[in-house]
Write an enzyme that holds these catalytic residues in place. Structure first.
Site, short mmCIF file in Angstrom:
data_model
loop_
_atom_site.label_atom_id
_atom_site.label_comp_id
_atom_site.label_asym_id
_atom_site.label_seq_id
_atom_site.Cartn_x
_atom_site.Cartn_y
_atom_site.Cartn_z
CB CYS A 154 -0.24 -25.04 -14.73
SG CYS A 154 -1.28 -26.15 -15.10
CE LYS B 33 -5.96 -0.64 3.32
NZ LYS B 33 -5.40 -1.72 4.16
CG HIS C 151 -2.00 -1.08 1.35
ND1 HIS C 151 -2.98 -0.96 0.42
CD2 HIS C 151 -1.67 -2.35 1.89
CE1 HIS C 151 -3.73 -2.28 0.78
NE2 HIS C 151 -3.02 -2.90 1.54
CB ILE D 237 1.49 -6.32 12.52
CG1 ILE D 237 2.13 -5.55 13.56
CG2 ILE D 237 1.89 -5.78 11.12
CD1 ILE D 237 3.83 -5.57 13.34
#
Lengths: 428, 486
Positions: free
Chosen positions: B412, B252, B50, B345
């Site tokens: 993959c 958020k 962020h 945290i």
């Protein structure tokens, strides 16, 4: 590595048959290269040790390895080129194949023609959005089959199977024979997607219950599966509140559908069919890129390997003609009218999706299709531009069984001036 | 064995603290309850660095977030971890939400977030062609980025290991005592002694505080579960930036973001739960994720899902009960000398982590830990080959040097046997299927590990010299093959 006339991606039943037929049509064995990602040829057949293969091709009942062995023997006898542990990383529109292998390193090889024969993969738990924990003990049916038949380990003891696809049914029997308890098979749809003979031989003969219109709604257990919640589903295929039932088990097997593996094709820019998940091809199995052909489960999912073989023969023959410069409809220079095929009124898809009016159509040419539900007493109608050409009565049609309708002389004539060929169902 | 510092918890906070401490001549031991590092909130979050406009001004969270975000490019480069500074967009759908963007912008400016701007609908659509037609503006923060959180944590731990830090996994702390100034930390089998104790135990940090004798811990942890969906690479281009809706009291909200590996991630939900280790997904939660994602990107193809997962975040709840004012609980214990808490945290813990690690070292120095720089310190980690990302020439070269790099095990994700063998023999080497997956991406793709898992089990058994039916998915009783050998 030098350029090859034909590179075949995949050494399973489709790739093997395509290679042999290309060789039959005059392509030298060392001008052909089969690239197989596994350590041996044979593809998924190597782990399909049950019987039932070869009834159409050879008129006898064989196991998967036996069936593959017939083709592997021919490839080896004729010294047709192949490389195992070779993974193709990309295919370019101008037919260059990039692959890696421990022995050859990283290679880019040009090919006169490419045959896509990569097969398919299984749908996963993720694709189903099943809620709950993410413990050990959740396997796709094919993965469990590999553990049991190749590695020699039983993945679990108390098993619930979601989905009644053929591999799930085969594994219900296999796990039972190996000492596991298969508690039940749940199928979301009101009918099974597997072959009727597999329902009879793999479930009924072992008293394994099949719960139609049921699904798994939650997985329990933090380290290893401890149980699953199953629920009945309504007509909208959503779980009905109040019908949930907790089943204690240590293993959940998923047999919920197969998806053609077309990541290479997509990256090469080959047009794909939204419904089959495979390439759009014409009657020669040629894709939207000239000189690139496709066959087997990478094209559309088959129920019987015998039909894969026949399809691969067509692809192998057409690829050989392409590289020797014989006229192949839709080849380097596209000529003539291209028609589209379509499925209607209960027909989910039709393969090939394209036909050439001036092409190599004959009464041997068949349109393959699958229906979208169970139907009784229907006509399979073949029409061109809306005009009915032929109709064939079918007593029973089901999604689990691939069907086909052959072209007649009348159909071939109509196709010469037509635009769209339709396969549909009509009431008998 | 006695250490200068014992860190409890090998999530991103503990890992970064260990890495920063490893620069100095101190002995460090990291204790981790799980079988691998990065197994808590670090493993399952939005994978976003962020920019730093969310946190309330003046909080430690704001300061560490902005600093951590600024550190991330250099930090990831040193650790050879892929990082993409793609920027983030908080999208507004109404005038009220535009007003909210302005608040966020002002807060970001005060927090020191650089280069932010509010963009209008046209510019937003030029940046994000697939954004909802109803979005009218967005807060553009170009410093935000995306990183694989567990890879960053594993890399930090590998770096710590090569600089002498000890790691003990499967060490669930059950008791902590203190005698003559030395902590004795045990899991019931083994005792680790240390002069300083760092509590970086994530959702369990309040429990560890109590075990350590803390009598003045200001908060307790509420486990808040966030569910996610990870979509196929085919959908990775549906978003170019991290896309948020306007935040609410619950966090958020659902975001849509590309991942650094090219997938698309959708989520998270935010639901308070009772069990701190309950990472199950729910039908309702997954529905909420899909609906929330469609709010931002209406055409997102949720059928291309590879997997669903959830992570539990440690939301700190302080005595005054105001959840919106909660800051990270980073503090020197006032009641237990030598104890440092790096607790509570939650987001933006990942973005903050390099700064948190440095700050923790500062605090330990303040507490009396003597720090002299180690001359032999190495900032990176052992070289890691990512075959998928190599050029043709590089591929040819690595196969020439080791043919195992020419054998693709995971089709993959194009992962080679060489990479899997390396993952097993690296520092903190892989011991189970999921450890291989987190280190190599083998099994992370669209086939759901159906093709590669039998091969990976075989390779693990061979390299570790154990039978195949002892190999687990994720340690403990998660044995893959529990039905016996035929």
């Amino acid at each position: 590595m030098d350029a090859k006339k034909i590179i075949i991606i995949g050494g399973g039943p489709a790739g093997l048959a395509a290679a042999i037929e290309a060789n039959n049509q005059g392509i030298a064995p060392d001008d052909i290269l089969i690239l197989e990602r596994d350590r041996e040829l044979g593809g998924i057949l190597n782990q399909c040790i049950h019987a039932g293969f070869g009834l159409h091709m050879f008129g006898e009942e064989m196991t998967g390895p036996e069936y593959a062995g017939r083709f592997i023997d021919i490839v080896k006898e004729r010294n047709i080129g192949y490389l195992c542990n070779a993974m193709v990383l990309s295919v370019s529109p101008d037919r260059e194949v990039a692959f890696v292998s421990p022995t050859e390193g990283f290679c880019r090889v040009k090919a006169g023609a490419i045959i896509l024969a990569m097969g398919c993969r299984e749908r996963t738990r993720g694709a189903l959005n099943i809620a709950g924990t993410r413990p050990a003990g959740i396997y796709s049916a094919g993965t469990a089959q590999r553990y049991v038949n190749i590695d020699g380990y039983l993945p679990g003891k108390k098993v619930v199977i979601l989905g009644s696809g053929d591999i799930g049914l085969i594994m219900a029997r296999r796990l039972t024979l190996e000492g596991a308890k298969v508690l039940r098979v749940c199928e979301l749809m009101p009918y099974s997607g597997g072959l009727p003979r597999n329902i009879a031989q793999c479930l009924d003969d072992f008293d394994i219950p099949l719960y139609l219109s049921h699904t798994v709604t939650e997985i329990h257990g933090r380290e290893r599966v401890e149980g699953v919640t199953v629920a009945k589903v309504g007509d909208d295929r959503r779980p009905i509140v109040g019908t949930e039932e907790y089943i204690e088990c240590d293993t959940l097997l998923l047999s919920v559908g197969l998806l053609p593996e077309n990541e290479l094709s997509r990256e090469a820019g080959i047009a794909l069919d939204r419904i089959t998940g495979g390439a759009v091809v014409d009657e020669t199995m040629q894709t939207s890129i000239p000189g690139v052909f496709a066959c087997g489960n990478v094209l559309h999912v088959h129920d019987l390997v015998d039909f894969v073989t026949k399809e691969a023969y067509r692809a192998g023959a057409a690829a050989a003609k392409f590289v020797t410069g014989e006229t192949v409809p839709g080849g380097n220079i596209r000529t003539g009218t291209v028609l589209s095929t379509e499925g209607k009124n209960g027909v989910r898809y039709v393969m090939p999706q394209k036909l050439h009016a001036d092409g190599a159509l004959s009464t041997e040419t068949a349109l393959f299709f699958r229906v979208d539900n169970i139907y009784r007493d229907k006509y399979v109608v073949l029409s061109v531009d809306g005009r009915e050409i032929t109709k064939t009565k079918k007593r029973f049609l089901e999604p689990g069984q691939m069907e086909n309708v052959r072209l007649t002389d009348g159909a071939i004539d109509a196709i010469k001036t037509g635009k769209t060929v339709t396969v549909s169902l009509a009431d008998a | 064995m006695k250490y200068d510092v014992c860190i409890i918890g090998a999530g991103i906070t503990g890992a970064m603290t260990a890495r920063k401490l490893a620069k100095y001549n101190v002995s460090v031991c990291v204790l981790e309850a799980a079988g691998d590092v990065a197994m808590g909130a670090t493993k399952a979050n939005s994978a976003i660095v962020h920019a730093g406009f969310d946190a309330e001004c003046g909080t430690l969270k704001a300061a560490l977030n902005v600093k951590g975000c600024a550190m991330m490019p250099a930090e990831t480069k040193e650790l050879d971890v892929p990082y993409k500074q793609c920027g983030s967009l908080v999208c507004a759908y109404s005038d009220a939400e535009i007003a909210h963007l302005e608040q966020l912008y002002a807060r970001g400016c005060e927090n020191g977030v650089p280069d932010m701007r509010i963009v209008g609908g046209d510019e937003l659509r030029a940046m994000e062609p697939n954004i909802s037609p109803d979005a009218v503006a967005a807060l553009w923060a170009p410093t935000a980025g995306i990183v694989c959180p567990y890879e960053l944590c594993i890399a930090a731990c590998e770096n710590a290991v090569i600089n002498g830090v000890q790691f003990k996994t499967n060490f669930r702390v059950t008791n902590i005592t203190k005698e003559n100034g030395t902590f004795a930390v045990t899991d019931g089998n083994e005792i680790v002694y240390a002069d300083y104790l760092v509590n970086a135990a994530g959702v369990h940090s309040d429990e560890i505080a109590v075990l350590a004798g803390e009598t003045d811990f200001p908060m307790h942890v509420i486990p808040r579960r966030g569910e996610y969906m990870l979509l196929d690479r085919s959908e990775g281009k549906m978003a170019n930036h991290v896309l948020f809706s306007c935040p609410s009291a619950n966090g958020k909200g659902i975001l849509v973001s590309p991942t650094v590996d090219g997938n698309l991630i959708l989520g998270p939900t935010a639901k308070a739960i009772d069990d701190k280790d309950d990472t199950a997904t729910t039908t309702d939660g997954l529905m909420e994720v899909q609906n929330g994602a469609r709010h931002l990107v209406p055409t997102v193809n949720t059928r291309a899902v590879i997997t669903q997962f959830s992570g539990v975040r440690p939301t700190p709840v302080y005595a005054d009960g105001d959840i919106t004012k909660s800051d990270f609980c980073i503090r020197i214990s006032e009641t237990v000398p030598g104890l440092l808490h790096l607790a509570g945290i939650e987001s933006p813990g990942l973005a903050s982590s390099p700064a948190t690690g440095e700050y923790a070292v500062e605090l330990l120095a303040k507490m009396g830990l003597s720090l002299t720089e180690k001359s032999s310190y190495t900032p990176g980690r052992p070289k890691k080959i990512r075959f998928r990302e190599l050029s043709d020439e590089e591929r040819a070269e690595v196969i020439k040097q080791n043919p195992l790099y020419g054998k693709i095990i995971c089709r993959c994700e194009t992962v080679t046997e060489g990479e899997i063998v390396d993952a097993i023999h690296r520092p903190l080497g892989a011991r189970d299927l999921d450890m291989v997956k987190r280190r190599t991406r083998a099994g992370m793709g669209r086939c759901g590990s159906g093709f590669c898992s039998p091969r990976t089990v075989e390779i693990l058994a061979r390299e570790l010299g154990v039978p195949m039916d002892t190999i687990t998915k994720c340690g403990g009783n998660s044995v893959i093959l529990n039905g016996g050998k035929k």
